[in-house]
Motif scaffolding. Structure first.
Motif, PDB file in Angstrom:
ATOM      1  N   GLU A  32      -7.519   5.398   3.560  1.00  0.00           N
ATOM      2  CA  GLU A  32      -6.342   5.853   2.709  1.00  0.00           C
ATOM      3  C   GLU A  32      -5.770   4.582   1.957  1.00  0.00           C
ATOM      4  N   THR A  33      -5.569   4.651   0.616  1.00  0.00           N
ATOM      5  CA  THR A  33      -5.218   3.571  -0.304  1.00  0.00           C
ATOM      6  C   THR A  33      -6.199   2.540  -0.625  1.00  0.00           C
ATOM      7  N   ARG A  48       0.784  -1.288   0.185  1.00  0.00           N
ATOM      8  CA  ARG A  48      -0.151   0.025   0.062  1.00  0.00           C
ATOM      9  C   ARG A  48       0.671   1.275   0.014  1.00  0.00           C
ATOM     10  N   LYS A  49       1.973   1.306   0.288  1.00  0.00           N
ATOM     11  CA  LYS A  49       2.976   2.163   0.529  1.00  0.00           C
ATOM     12  C   LYS A  49       4.384   2.110   0.120  1.00  0.00           C
TER      13      LYS A  49
END
Length: 481
Positions: free
Chosen positions: A390-391, A72-73
């Motif tokens: 988020e994401t 995800r990051k």
């Protein structure tokens, strides 16, 4: 192809097997060879089963956290530090980086203590690994490794992969052979701790918590080296694969020991306790076999942890969250100043072992306590991503509920571990964290930014008070090392 693209292609050379070896190599070190005594002092077979179930579940959730965050990051490298900063701001990001770095350095000291304790069984001048002669020899070895790492990160990582295979052989051999000598009667007698053991089951399990944290340190190994991964998804796969393999090894070593010797005898063994357990079933050569395996294992883990420590300082400095002088590299792209800082801190902590009554246990528990803050912040960041979605609108939104549960359990587990560590090690951690803020102050000064926000100032004040309380405790004898 641009220069940057060429550089990216050159550095991303670690495939899944290499990343998995980094995880296993980082976790399988001194801890596994000390498990029979550490668990024997704390609990019987039932408590050990519960402890491994709790630790296994908590750490597996943490492994899943690193797996999901890697996907995800993907822009965040040196995972532990980067996740804390992205989620909770620059000072807590610094805290995570500095705490992770400090924990690896303290952990490396425990390795040298155990090696010299092993040699002390043959050469009395090394004693329990904390005599003057032990510290002097360890100092020579520390700086020898320092210059080896200067030859290059990729070369050292390849050495670690080979050593990882070599050091697993004696551990697996220990498990297989002791199974043939396993005595069900002794195991049953040990199951509840023995007739005279009066500690509650909860206290028995609690007493093992920092030990289980210590042996699993390094679970983030693939995440820390994310900038070298050939494929991003391999980071998470390597983390989970490495964790499950190591959990099976650790639990097996612990449980077979309960079928070899009474718990009281296990508790009284000299470290590394796996050696006398094996000696009791196969004879003198067994102690030598395990001792040689320990030295190979510890040297490999020391290499991996030194690499990770320097990498975290280097990447933090690149992101301008550590002073810029830490970004300096040599011709082989090794972060020279970060490596020097790492070696110097290891040296300083090694010197403190001269004043410790039980140097190995002290460094083991302090290392575990320092590592919990970075782990807690990484888990809390994953929980924050799930909570805010988020994401999750772009990357597999259907996995949100499952990953939210995983992150919640990992956050609770690491927070509970901090409480279970006790006030003593919390205050000792503050003694390490408080002066480290000097590096944060230098960084902010370079950037021309305000030192603290109001809540960051309050956090620093709390840590400073904790450090003062810890120093007073050491001075008065209320806290011992």
């Amino acid at each position: 192809m641009t220069t940057a693209e060429n550089s990216e292609k050159t550095t991303r050379t670690m495939a899944l097997p290499t990343l998995s070896a980094m995880v296993v190599g980082s976790m399988v070190g001194a801890g596994v060879f000390s498990l029979p005594r550490n668990f024997g002092q704390a609990t019987g077979g039932l408590g050990a089963l519960i402890a491994w179930a709790v630790a296994g579940t908590g750490m597996l959730m943490l492994a899943f956290v690193f797996q999901s965050l890697a996907v995800r990051k993907p822009d965040l490298d040196a995972g532990v530090y980067a996740y804390a900063k992205a989620g909770f701001g620059e000072y807590l990001g610094f805290f995570s980086a500095f705490g992770y770095w400090a924990s690896t350095c303290v952990g490396n000291v425990s390795y040298w203590v155990l090696i010299k304790s092993t040699l002390g069984q043959v050469l009395p001048i090394f004693g329990e690994g904390s005599t003057i002669w032990a510290v002097l020899l360890s100092t020579v070895c520390i700086w020898a490794f320092h210059f080896m790492v200067l030859r290059g990160v990729q070369e050292a990582a390849t050495i670690n992969k080979i050593v990882t295979v070599a050091k697993l052989v004696p551990i697996l051999f220990f498990v297989v052979v002791t199974l043939f000598y396993f005595d069900a009667g002794i195991f049953v007698d040990n199951f509840l701790g023995g007739e005279d053991y009066s500690e509650s089951l909860f206290e028995q399990v609690r007493a093992t918590m920092l030990v289980t944290v210590f042996v699993f340190l390094g679970i983030e190994g693939a995440s820390v080296y994310s900038r070298y991964a050939r494929r991003r998804e391999d980071i998470g796969r390597a983390t989970v694969l490495g964790f499950l393999s190591v959990l099976a090894i650790f639990a097996s070593v612990t449980m077979v020991a309960y079928g070899i010797m009474p718990r009281d005898d296990l508790a009284a063994l000299q470290q590394p306790s796996m050696a006398p357990v094996f000696e009791s079933v196969v004879g003198t050569w067994g102690a030598w076999f395990i001792s040689i395996g320990l030295i190979v294992s510890v040297l490999g883990a020391y290499l991996a942890w030194t690499l990770m420590a320097a990498e975290v300082l280097f990447v933090a400095a690149q992101d301008r969250d550590m002073p810029s002088f830490l970004t300096r590299v040599n011709s082989r792209t090794v972060p020279v100043i970060a490596l020097v800082f790492t070696t110097v801190l290891i040296q300083l902590v090694l010197l403190t072992t001269l004043f410790s009554d039980d140097a190995f246990t002290f460094t083991l528990k302090l290392c575990s306590a320092l590592s919990l803050v970075p782990y807690l912040l990484a888990a809390a960041y994953a929980l924050k991503l799930g909570w805010t979605r988020e994401t999750y609108d772009e990357i597999q939104p259907e996995r949100r509920t499952r990953e939210l549960v995983f992150a919640g359990i990992a956050t609770f587990y690491t927070a509970f571990m901090i409480v279970a560590a006790g006030l003593e090690f919390l205050l000792l951690s503050c003694i390490v964290y408080a002066p480290g803020t000097i590096l944060f102050a230098l960084t902010r000064r370079e950037a021309g930014k305000r030192l603290f926000s109001p809540w960051e100032a309050a956090l620093f004040a709390a840590v400073a008070l904790g450090a003062i309380a810890g120093i007073v405790g050491l001075a008065t004898g209320a806290i011992t090392i």
